[in-house]
Design an enzyme around this catalytic site. Sequence first.
Site, PDB file in Angstrom:
ATOM      1  CG  ASP A  37      -0.351  -0.143   2.587  1.00  0.00           C
ATOM      2  OD1 ASP A  37       0.865  -0.340   2.302  1.00  0.00           O
ATOM      3  OD2 ASP A  37      -1.072  -0.187   3.460  1.00  0.00           O
ATOM      4  CG  HIS A 241      20.477   4.577 -19.476  1.00  0.00           C
ATOM      5  ND1 HIS A 241      19.304   4.396 -20.268  1.00  0.00           N
ATOM      6  CD2 HIS A 241      20.871   5.820 -19.726  1.00  0.00           C
ATOM      7  CE1 HIS A 241      19.341   5.310 -21.094  1.00  0.00           C
ATOM      8  NE2 HIS A 241      20.250   6.259 -20.773  1.00  0.00           N
ATOM      9  CG  ASP A 258      23.705  12.200 -16.726  1.00  0.00           C
ATOM     10  OD1 ASP A 258      22.970  13.201 -16.429  1.00  0.00           O
ATOM     11  OD2 ASP A 258      23.500  11.632 -17.590  1.00  0.00           O
ATOM     12  CG  ASP A 269      20.117  15.661 -18.314  1.00  0.00           C
ATOM     13  OD1 ASP A 269      21.215  15.040 -17.588  1.00  0.00           O
ATOM     14  OD2 ASP A 269      19.755  14.897 -19.707  1.00  0.00           O
ATOM     15  CG  HIS A 348      25.047   8.629 -25.868  1.00  0.00           C
ATOM     16  ND1 HIS A 348      25.246  10.071 -26.106  1.00  0.00           N
ATOM     17  CD2 HIS A 348      26.209   8.308 -24.866  1.00  0.00           C
ATOM     18  CE1 HIS A 348      26.140  10.557 -25.186  1.00  0.00           C
ATOM     19  NE2 HIS A 348      26.687   9.636 -24.574  1.00  0.00           N
ATOM     20  CG  HIS A 352      17.915  14.543 -24.313  1.00  0.00           C
ATOM     21  ND1 HIS A 352      17.310  15.456 -23.634  1.00  0.00           N
ATOM     22  CD2 HIS A 352      18.983  14.220 -23.712  1.00  0.00           C
ATOM     23  CE1 HIS A 352      17.908  15.176 -22.188  1.00  0.00           C
ATOM     24  NE2 HIS A 352      19.134  14.643 -22.590  1.00  0.00           N
ATOM     25  CG  HIS A 359      15.167  11.816 -22.728  1.00  0.00           C
ATOM     26  ND1 HIS A 359      15.275  10.504 -22.707  1.00  0.00           N
ATOM     27  CD2 HIS A 359      16.389  12.360 -22.106  1.00  0.00           C
ATOM     28  CE1 HIS A 359      16.515  10.217 -21.956  1.00  0.00           C
ATOM     29  NE2 HIS A 359      17.160  11.272 -21.907  1.00  0.00           N
ATOM     30  CD  GLU A 382      22.997  14.045 -23.125  1.00  0.00           C
ATOM     31  OE1 GLU A 382      23.603  13.100 -22.309  1.00  0.00           O
ATOM     32  OE2 GLU A 382      21.960  14.262 -23.078  1.00  0.00           O
ATOM     33  CE1 TYR A 386      29.767   7.615 -21.562  1.00  0.00           C
ATOM     34  CE2 TYR A 386      29.357   7.577 -24.170  1.00  0.00           C
ATOM     35  CZ  TYR A 386      29.211   8.214 -22.913  1.00  0.00           C
ATOM     36  OH  TYR A 386      28.348   9.232 -22.591  1.00  0.00           O
ATOM     37  NE  ARG A 404      26.179  11.544 -20.028  1.00  0.00           N
ATOM     38  CZ  ARG A 404      26.139  10.001 -19.480  1.00  0.00           C
ATOM     39  NH1 ARG A 404      26.851   9.135 -20.392  1.00  0.00           N
ATOM     40  NH2 ARG A 404      25.621   9.749 -18.606  1.00  0.00           N
ATOM     41  CD  GLU A 406      23.111  15.806 -19.962  1.00  0.00           C
ATOM     42  OE1 GLU A 406      23.469  14.623 -19.099  1.00  0.00           O
ATOM     43  OE2 GLU A 406      22.032  15.462 -20.839  1.00  0.00           O
TER      44      GLU A 406
HETATM   45  N1  GLY Z   1      20.408  11.958 -17.857  1.00  0.00           N
HETATM   46  C1  GLY Z   1      19.777  11.323 -19.180  1.00  0.00           C
HETATM   47  C2  GLY Z   1      20.166  11.800 -20.243  1.00  0.00           C
HETATM   48  O1  GLY Z   1      21.364  12.492 -20.116  1.00  0.00           O
HETATM   49  O2  GLY Z   1      19.942  11.938 -21.306  1.00  0.00           O
HETATM   50 MN    MN Z   2      20.870  14.468 -21.208  1.00  0.00          MN
HETATM   51 MN    MN Z   3      22.096  13.464 -18.309  1.00  0.00          MN
END
Ligand code: GLY
Ligand code: MN
Ligand code: MN
Length: 436
Positions: A37, A241, A258, A269, A348, A352, A359, A382, A386, A404, A406
């Site tokens: 619950d 991720h 991140d 982000d 990637h 975005h 996103h 970003e 890797y 990365r 970003e």
């Molecule tokens: N934190 C998700 C992305 O960078 O898209």
């Molecule tokens: Mn992002």
């Molecule tokens: Mn991110």
Amino acid sequence: MSDQSEFRQRRKQLLRQIDKSAVAILASAPVRIRNKDVEYPYRQDSDFYYLTGFNEPDALAIFAPAREQGEYVLLCRKFDEKNAVWTGRNVGLDGARAEYGADEAFAIDDLETVLATILENRKRVYYPIGRDRELDQRIMDAVNQVRERTRAGIEAPTEFVAMERLLHERRLIKTPREIELMREAAEVSVAAHKRAMRMCKPGLYEYHIEAELLHEFIRHGMRSPAYPCIVAAGSNACVLHYTENMSELKDGDLLLVDAGAEWQNYAADITRTFPVNGKFSKPQRTIYELVLEAQRAAIEQAQPGKRWNEPHDAAVRVLTEGLVKLGLLEGQVSKLIKDEAYKRFYMHRTGHWLGLDVHDVGDYKVGDEWRTLAPGMTLTVEPGLYMSSRLTEIDARWKGIGIRIEDDVLITEEGNQVLTAGAPKTVLEIEQFMQD
Ligand code: GLY
Ligand code: MN
Ligand code: MN
């Protein structure tokens, strides 16, 4: 403009967009159960919030142009004395009118009856079909009630149309108030990244850093991150991720963070990658500066009049050239780009849209063409590299390096503004900041 008048403005625009023989319906997000619950913290549906500013579940907004009793009808939970004791106050029908600007408010339990009346003699229904089976069924029950009245000369709707496009094209261009909220989310997220850098040292665990990030968000009233924090030490950074956040921070490793706060449903982000011990090793620095150069090149392309793909293409070019120089790729740069050889290390895309959803909504292509960037759009930039330890063919010195960088970028009339520029980013800035 107050927030309520901005929400009212958005509803007005929607009412103008749909014709008088149509009705638009949007539902709140459901409550989701975590276990037994216990509920997950409630997060409103972004489209619903965009038009209503209303943060309760069990609500339905109906927009009926030229309806005499009012064009904006909100169905929600009735005020409940008993619930008020257990879970706190809900605004109820009076609050829906007085505080949220509904022309009329009804109990959500009366959905079918209320909706059936509003749907009389309307031809088209804008409604995001297929998101919620139970709600789809209730809406159809309402439509069937109207169909039963056709012998009395009443017409029932004949068309169901997806409405996301109408809203998402507008959500893509942020208003000054939205930009202000995003700036606030960005500012606190920058402070959180600085706090993470300050606290970081060998022997701690990834979750210690996550705790620092959340502490900074929450102490500013930003109760939730915009997405689960990624705190990835060493080769964990090569898992895109990664959210386990349970490993030790080892001397000599990098840490990829991140993380972004959510403020009044707007996201930040940010990713920063920095050395656990405050000093980059030579190979780490080499890869870091390559990613940084790619990010600079990409941000430079984030300009009004440029197309969506241009920042990505700029980043890919810089990365590919750099990888060739380092001997990590072999061949002609243009052919390597065409063959997407860089994807072994950079799998990637470079960004975005960012907004109410991390996103965010909005098409990236219009017809066959990448979208042209315009003032008011917000996006992330970003790039990353890797060097997974699974890549057997690469030199040992690169293995396990995941980087990365970003930032959140607002397209302006003149060019762009980096909303997250306050977080240390060059090798020098990071090393100095961590030393201080
Ligand atoms: N934190 C998700 C992305 O960078 O898209
Ligand atoms: Mn992002
Ligand atoms: Mn991110």
